[in-house]
Enzyme design. Structure first.
Site, PDB file in Angstrom:
ATOM      1  N   ARG A  15       0.992  -1.209  -0.018  1.00  0.00           N
ATOM      2  CA  ARG A  15       0.077   0.038  -0.008  1.00  0.00           C
ATOM      3  C   ARG A  15       0.759   1.371   0.236  1.00  0.00           C
ATOM      4  NH1 ARG A  15      -3.298  -1.640   5.317  1.00  0.00           N
ATOM      5  NH2 ARG A  15      -1.299  -2.636   5.628  1.00  0.00           N
ATOM      6  N   LYS A  75       1.759   1.799   7.430  1.00  0.00           N
ATOM      7  CA  LYS A  75       2.164   0.985   8.569  1.00  0.00           C
ATOM      8  C   LYS A  75       2.805   1.968   9.563  1.00  0.00           C
ATOM      9  CE  LYS A  75       0.875  -2.468   9.528  1.00  0.00           C
ATOM     10  NZ  LYS A  75      -0.246  -2.803  10.488  1.00  0.00           N
ATOM     11  N   TYR A  94      -1.214   4.089  10.816  1.00  0.00           N
ATOM     12  CA  TYR A  94      -1.584   3.242  11.733  1.00  0.00           C
ATOM     13  C   TYR A  94      -0.555   2.906  12.572  1.00  0.00           C
ATOM     14  CZ  TYR A  94      -5.740   1.892   8.706  1.00  0.00           C
ATOM     15  OH  TYR A  94      -6.818   1.864   8.047  1.00  0.00           O
ATOM     16  N   HIS A  96      -0.733   1.387  16.345  1.00  0.00           N
ATOM     17  CA  HIS A  96      -1.038   0.113  16.923  1.00  0.00           C
ATOM     18  C   HIS A  96       0.023   0.158  18.239  1.00  0.00           C
ATOM     19  CE1 HIS A  96      -4.153  -1.154  14.123  1.00  0.00           C
ATOM     20  NE2 HIS A  96      -3.229  -1.058  13.156  1.00  0.00           N
ATOM     21  N   GLU A 118      -6.140   4.558  13.556  1.00  0.00           N
ATOM     22  CA  GLU A 118      -7.219   3.715  14.190  1.00  0.00           C
ATOM     23  C   GLU A 118      -8.069   4.080  15.397  1.00  0.00           C
ATOM     24  OE1 GLU A 118      -3.280   2.633  16.157  1.00  0.00           O
ATOM     25  OE2 GLU A 118      -3.836   3.218  14.469  1.00  0.00           O
ATOM     26  N   SER A 134     -10.458  -2.657   8.022  1.00  0.00           N
ATOM     27  CA  SER A 134     -11.250  -3.951   8.741  1.00  0.00           C
ATOM     28  C   SER A 134     -12.048  -4.616   7.906  1.00  0.00           C
ATOM     29  CB  SER A 134     -12.165  -3.457   9.928  1.00  0.00           C
ATOM     30  OG  SER A 134     -11.262  -2.726  10.915  1.00  0.00           O
ATOM     31  N   SER A 220     -21.531 -14.285  23.091  1.00  0.00           N
ATOM     32  CA  SER A 220     -20.046 -14.807  22.985  1.00  0.00           C
ATOM     33  C   SER A 220     -19.769 -15.133  24.604  1.00  0.00           C
ATOM     34  CB  SER A 220     -19.184 -13.607  22.597  1.00  0.00           C
ATOM     35  OG  SER A 220     -17.895 -14.037  22.615  1.00  0.00           O
ATOM     36  N   ILE A 267      -7.683 -12.020  12.710  1.00  0.00           N
ATOM     37  CA  ILE A 267      -7.718 -10.493  12.297  1.00  0.00           C
ATOM     38  C   ILE A 267      -7.110  -9.515  13.162  1.00  0.00           C
ATOM     39  CG2 ILE A 267      -8.994  -8.448  11.042  1.00  0.00           C
ATOM     40  CD1 ILE A 267     -10.841 -10.747  10.260  1.00  0.00           C
ATOM     41  N   VAL A 298      -0.927 -12.550   9.830  1.00  0.00           N
ATOM     42  CA  VAL A 298      -0.039 -11.384   9.077  1.00  0.00           C
ATOM     43  C   VAL A 298      -0.932 -10.136   9.368  1.00  0.00           C
ATOM     44  CG1 VAL A 298       0.553 -10.652   6.865  1.00  0.00           C
ATOM     45  CG2 VAL A 298       0.502 -12.983   7.574  1.00  0.00           C
ATOM     46  N   ASN A 300      -0.050  -7.038   8.386  1.00  0.00           N
ATOM     47  CA  ASN A 300      -0.796  -6.168   7.241  1.00  0.00           C
ATOM     48  C   ASN A 300      -1.428  -6.903   6.209  1.00  0.00           C
ATOM     49  OD1 ASN A 300       1.624  -7.327   6.982  1.00  0.00           O
ATOM     50  ND2 ASN A 300       2.628  -5.845   5.476  1.00  0.00           N
TER      51      ASN A 300
END
Length: 363
Positions: A15, A75, A94, A96, A118, A134, A220, A267, A298, A300
């Site tokens: 990307r 990233k 992003y 994270h 995010e 997502s 859940s 994910i 993974v 990404n």
């Protein structure tokens, strides 16, 4: 303002954070764009397209980082980029950070204004910059899982959609947010048996109404998760709390009860993963087996479809990038409360509560 666009260097990343169209928008507003040579090639955009849109194309990432006031990435900065970050620079990507304590410390050490895609919020309280990736990850998780179930890859040999006279594969999706809902859509479209679990019954009601009972929805809780995981041919972990470390909802014991050759795709790995047996993999080595179960994690994943992912991401970031070009970063943050929610590090400190809680330190 000068916006820098370095080439993404995370393994397998395809990307790019700016399309020629977004570049044209930035330059038309009076901003400058400095782009590393070849940054858009893997997403299908040539250097000449960027030049035509008004960008200055330079030969190295170092030149981009040295020149730019605001670094626009996809990233989080990789370790080899830490030395390129300048004191007081703004990085919009992003981040994270809950899964990257070393990066968090480096951003603080260099007083980087870290804006995380995010955690930027829209007027409805949703996360518009997290949403498109997502959606991509959710859809890809089924595509990848179906492939990994093939016999020659060590999978159980189950065709998710089955054929007349055979049972279709059972897909279990834990989490009914954006990524989970799109995983459900792809799995149902392939003709699989689909079960989705979530704590939020409102999300389950939406799915039940959309599929008219053809998708099984369950609350859940540990008992339901344990039963469904044991019966799953393909398990999708899609429990994600923006910026926070993902909670473990599928235990090691539950995974041990799965049939050999079944597949897990997590994910939530960007935030540490929601399955106890998971650890991050890469596009070069995407899978491993544990208890006979294939694990794919993974971080990404959307880079597998770099063109689509780039278009989806940049369409979402464009209004925020344009606002910062027009008003400057500080004024834009002061005037747009949703963009200000993206601040994760500032003045040498972590500022986002979920990140502080996940890492156990605030500076």
């Amino acid at each position: 303002m000068t916006i820098g666009v370095p080439k993404e260097i995370k393994i397998g990343e395809t990307r790019v954070s700016m399309t020629p169209s977004l570049c044209r928008r930035v330059t038309s507003l009076g901003g400058k764009v400095v782009l590393e040579k070849g940054a858009g090639i893997s997403a299908g955009f040539t250097d000449e397209q960027y030049r035509t849109a008004g960008a200055a194309v330079v030969s190295s990432a170092a030149k981009v980082w040295k020149t730019a006031d605001l670094i626009l990435k996809v990233k989080e900065p990789q370790e080899s980029e830490f030395t390129l970050m300048r004191e007081g620079q703004t990085v919009f990507t992003y981040l994270h950070l809950a899964a990257c304590p070393e990066l968090a410390r480096e951003l603080c050490r260099k007083n980087i204004l870290g804006l995380a895609y995010e955690t930027v919020e829209g007027p409805d309280g949703q996360f518009p910059l997290l949403k498109p990736m997502s959606q991509v990850a959710g859809r890809l998780s089924i595509q990848i899982g179906a492939y990994l179930l093939q016999s020659q890859l060590g999978g159980s040999g189950m065709l998710l959609g089955g054929i007349p006279g055979t049972m279709p594969g059972h897909v279990v999706v834990v989490g009914a947010g954006n990524s989970g809902a799109h995983a459900v859509r792809m799995a149902a479209g392939m003709g699989a048996r689909v079960t989705v679990l979530d704590l939020d019954t409102r999300k389950l009601e939406v799915i039940d109404q959309e599929y008219r009972g053809k998708v099984v929805t369950l609350v859940s809780n540990p008992a339901n998760i344990e039963q469904q995981v044991a019966e799953a041919d393909l398990l999708i972990g899609a429990v994600l709390i923006p910026a926070a470390k993902a909670p473990i909802v599928v235990s090691r014991k539950m995974v041990a009860q799965m049939q050999p050759g079944s597949v897990i795709v997590d994910i939530a790995i960007d935030q540490g993963g929601c399955i106890e047996t998971i650890h991050a993999t890469s596009h070069e080595n995407p899978t491993y087996k544990q208890n006979g179960v294939i694990h794919y994690a993974v971080p990404n994943m959307p880079a597998l479809v770099g063109r689509t992912s780039t278009m989806g991401l940049t369409q979402a970031t464009e209004p925020f990038v344009a606002l910062m070009v027009q008003k400057g970063v500080e004024r834009a943050l002061a005037e747009h409360k949703g963009l200000a929610k993206g601040i994760n590090t500032r003045n040498g400190r972590i500022t986002y509560e979920a990140v502080i809680n996940a890492l156990g330190f605030d500076s």
